[in-house]
Design an enzyme around this catalytic site. Structure first.
Site: not given
Ligand code: B3K
Ligand code: ZN
Length: 864
Positions: A126, A266-267, A270, A303, A306
């Site tokens: 990402e 941070g994290a 995936n 995470e 998500h």
């Molecule tokens: N979705 C990722 C962040 C990706 C950043 C790309 N530069 C972490 C998060 O927001 O959970």
């Molecule tokens: Zn996020």
């Protein structure tokens, strides 16, 4: 050169077109090698637009080895490759492409795509990193089922991981290990992940509400397995919480988390294989502070959440980022709130908005939570998209109530599970499920800037009517001149000596509206914006004593703290008007003294109430920031509190001392309170010396030890240097703890810090390639050492500029984050303005400046 005039590519939300082709299945084979990893992508495409004849794939920094379509080699005459695209004419409606590319993970210091660092392979896709792995339709609205084969040296890399479930693992005839993973859930390329390395493993399982057993596996650096147990427990709490509060259950058989030291943020969520910055996984009481523990739980939660808000339902395009991020931050904040002190949680979230987000709105990078124009997407993972995005979701929650909000969530998943959708789709689900007209509310998605809400009161003694006039106005921002009045849910209560009333919510829709209170008494006080019910700046007409009364008596804990913030802002203005004659009012010192003697049940809240606001909080309210005045005022305020309340501070400190080291809400809030006391005490250098030494040496955990270092650093206590030396000796081999040392060094508020900065980058444990290390030093210097960063001789700006030039070639994403404090150059007085502008011009003139940095620097220069 301006952003528009440069020939760099800018994308616009209005340019969105649906994809001409989609992908049904993606089979990837990785033959891992540090310099020549071979990636074979076998991809089944399907035409969606009958008129489209050309397939255009994204790809960057790839070495194309071969291309086959339906088994036939495609010769070089039949396709075109440019810096970032591969174009191919195709006749069939469905076809299979085999693309072989080679990449060099070792040389990938940008940490985007597939990279090799610290002995492990790791991916970050990402937003647009997958195109550094193979040619692909690298956009979030193309969802495919992935199967991933990893082939690597069995001894060096015993763990070969990818998304989904492992379906095969064997040793090849040539002695290499080959592992195959299959993820049954179609996903966009940004959720792809691969990790290969040698790790400690910590496993457990979780039984979901419907009785399914899920394996939970954490992979961390060798020797650190025991430090992952808090993160693992947090994950289980998050899984249970999401079932109970949102009715959402986990869907795969396995959930893996890998912790790595080299990571840009941070994290990353995936599918089934989260990758984490080790800072947000590894903790024990010896090494982690209460804040570290809090962050771990919240990011593990984020995470995990998500998986539904982001993965099962994803974004149609990157302009919709807040669809998943704002919503998921809202969810993680609710999770943290349910796990700890709701009031203090809210205070901390609001501080992020008031400092970083309001500053972003006032900067050349101002953008709505759904941006409209982007050069480098990585620049839009911002406090606006994330945290203001979460405030927008919170307002929906306030308006619809928990039941209405959850009904909206259910409809959202029912309609869109497995799809890539827009913020509008989300609001529509909320609207339809609750039969509420949200058309006005939608403006929050397209309007940038911070609304100012002002309040004036008029009391009529003859009718006993209190009339509160509210006015809202949003100033023009760098990206948008015209603003409209927004829908603001304003939670309020009338503070009255005679009666208590419950809070109500007033929906403000126009520029000017009135709130009328009948049967009011002359001294009744309307308390507005309880729990910060809308992300606005509140301008009020309270007198000092009224603010203190709210701070003392309001039933809403947040409102009490908030009144005190306003009070401090008034004190700062008084200090600036006459620093020599200024003393803190006795009424304030009395109130602080009362709280020290009788803290509320929520000790962490008391600790917050006792704090003098920090530099960022004070500076937020100035159009032009008086850097030096703010800093001297803060020191003066702290010294006065220390002198006036020394005995009470000492008693409170002693009463709340705890020998328990573990991270529990009770222990953490006791520590917060007593360390707040210690901070004031430490301004009395001699009297506090023994206390500081005793706490440092007998500390059972990192929170207390670090608190001593921080106290001595801020009060310029002579103990700072000797204790820092001991600390470095003790922790030099622990990268995460050493980062704390680096930060303390870089944020020491004295002139000498400039020389220190030079020694820090020469330190054997410093690395330009490691984002945590770079941030520990330079973020601390530029963001937590205002006095030295903004030195009048320009040396602070020069240091950051030279750093950015170097860093841009190594890791542009990290460089572009660090440039933030230079962007708001217009908010300083003329001399500083010209120094910063000069620094920005130097950056802009770098011939190979990245898009990441260029986008921000050019906007900043355009703003003046
Ligand atoms: N979705 C990722 C962040 C990706 C950043 C790309 N530069 C972490 C998060 O927001 O959970
Ligand atoms: Zn996020």
């Amino acid at each position: 050169m301006s952003l528009e005039a440069s020939n760099r590519q800018v994308k616009r939300l209005t340019d969105y077109t649906s994809p001409d082709f989609t992908i049904l299945t993606t089979k990837l084979t990785f033959e891992l090698d540090t310099h020549q990893t071979r990636v074979t992508a076998l991809t089944r495409f399907k035409r969606l637009n009958p008129a489209a004849t050309e397939l255009v794939l994204d790809g960057q920094q790839l070495n194309l080895i071969s291309l086959h379509c339906n088994g036939q080699r495609v010769t070089e005459q039949d396709f075109k490759v440019s810096d970032d695209k591969l174009r191919l004419q195709v006749a069939e409606d469905e076809f299979l492409l085999q693309i072989v590319t080679e990449i060099s993970p070792q040389d990938n210091t940008a940490l985007e795509g597939l990279y090799f660092a610290n002995g492990s392979y790791c991916t970050q896709c990402e937003a647009e990193g997958f195109r550094r792995i193979t040619y692909y339709l690298d956009r979030p609205d193309v969802l495919a089922v992935f199967t991933t084969t990893i082939i690597a040296d069995a001894e060096q890399l015993p763990y070969l991981l990818a998304n989904g479930n492992q379906i095969e693992s064997f040793i090849n005839s040539d002695g290499k290990r080959q592992v195959i993973w299959h993820d049954p859930f179609p996903k966009p390329s940004y959720l792809f992940a691969l990790v290969a390395g040698d790790f400690d493993q910590l496993s457990d399982s979780f039984t979901t509400v419907s009785g399914k057993s899920v394996s939970l596996v954490f992979y961390v650096e060798k020797g650190n397995g025991h430090r992952a147990s808090f993160a693992l427990e947090s994950l289980k709490r998050a899984m249970r919480w999401d079932e109970q509060r949102f009715g959402l259950e986990y869907d795969l058989d396995i959930y893996m988390v890998v912790a790595v030291d080299f990571f840009n943020m941070g994290a990353m969520e995936n599918k089934g294989l989260n990758v984490f910055n080790s800072k947000y996984v590894l903790a024990n009481d010896e090494t982690a502070t209460d804040t570290d523990y809090f962050n771990i739980e919240s990011i593990i939660g984020h995470e995990y959440f998500h998986n539904w808000t982001g993965n099962r339902v994803t974004c149609r395009d990157w302009f919709q980022l807040s669809l998943k991020e704002g919503l998921t931050v809202f969810r993680d904040q609710e999770f943290s709130r349910d796990m700890g002190s709701p009031t203090v949680n809210r205070i901390q979230a609001v501080q992020v908005i008031r400092t970083a987000q309001f500053a972003e709105d006032a900067s050349p990078m101002a953008h709505p939570i759904r941006p409209e124009k982007v050069m480098e997407m990585n620049n839009f993972y911002t406090v606006t998209v994330y945290d203001k995005g979460a405030e927008v979701i919170r307002m929906l929650h306030t308006m619809l109530g928990e039941d209405g909000f959850q009904a909206g969530m259910r409809l959202y998943f029912q309609r869109h599970d497995g799809q890539a959708v827009t913020c509008d789709d989300f609001v529509q689900a909320m609207q339809d499920a609750t039969e509420t007209d949200l058309s006005h509310f939608r403006c929050w998605y397209q309007q940038s800037g911070t609304p100012e809400l002002s309040m004036t009161r008029a009391y009529d003694a003859s009718t006993r009517q209190l009339r509160v006039t509210l006015q809202q106005q949003t100033a023009a921002t760098a990206d948008q001149a015209k603003k409209v009045p927004l829908l603001l849910p304003i939670r309020y209560q009338l503070l009255s000596k005679k009666r208590t009333q419950a809070s109500s919510v007033f929906m403000m829709t126009q520029a000017r509206q009135e709130l009328l209170f009948d049967q009011a008494d002359a001294d009744d006080l309307p308390v507005l914006l309880e729990d910060f019910s809308a992300p606005v700046k509140l301008r009020h007409d309270y007198h000092q004593d009224e603010l203190l009364r709210i701070a003392r008596e309001a039933s809403n804990g947040f409102a009490r703290w908030d009144a005190l913030q306003a009070y401090w802002q008034l004190q700062l203005r008084l200090y600036i008007a006459g620093p020599d004659s200024f003393t803190l009012p006795a009424a304030l010192l009395d109130l602080l003294g009362e709280w020290l003697q009788q803290p509320s049940d929520d000790l962490a809240l008391t600790a917050e109430l006792l704090k003098v606001p920090d530099y960022a909080s004070f500076s937020e309210t100035f159009a032009q920031i008086p850097v030096d005045d703010i800093l001297t005022a803060i020191s003066s305020f702290k010294q006065q509190i220390s002198a006036a309340l020394y005995t009470k501070l000492l008693t409170c400190y002693q009463q709340h001392h705890t020998d328990a080291s573990s991270y529990t809400e009770v222990n953490a809030s006791k520590r917060a309170l007593k360390n707040q006391c210690l901070q004031y005490l430490s301004w009395h250098h001699e009297a506090s010396r023994a206390l500081l030494e005793a706490q440092y040496h007998s500390a059972v955990g990192m929170t207390d030890r670090l608190a001593v270092l921080k106290c001595t650093q801020q009060s310029l206590h002579p103990l700072f240097e000797p204790l820092m030396q001991q600390f470095e000796q003790q922790w030099q081999h622990d990268v995460l703890v050493l980062d704390k040392w680096f930060s303390l060094k870089a944020s020491l508020p004295t002139k000498a810090v400039l020389d220190t900065m030079e020694t820090l980058v020469q330190h054997p444990r410093f690395s330009w390639q490691n984002p945590n290390r770079v941030r520990a030093v330079f973020h601390a210097f530029a963001m937590q050492n205002a006095g030295q960063f903004h030195r009048m001789d320009g040396a602070g700006y020069q240091l950051l500029t030279e750093t950015l030039i170097k860093l841009d070639g190594i890791n542009a994403q990290v460089a572009a984050r660090l440039v933030t404090p230079l962007l708001s150059w217009r908010r300083y007085e003329p001399r500083r303005q010209s120094l910063i502008k000069h620094a920005l011009q130097m950056l802009a003139e770098q011939p190979s400046i990245s898009d990441d940095l260029y986008e921000k620097v050019s906007k900043a220069l355009e703003s003046g």
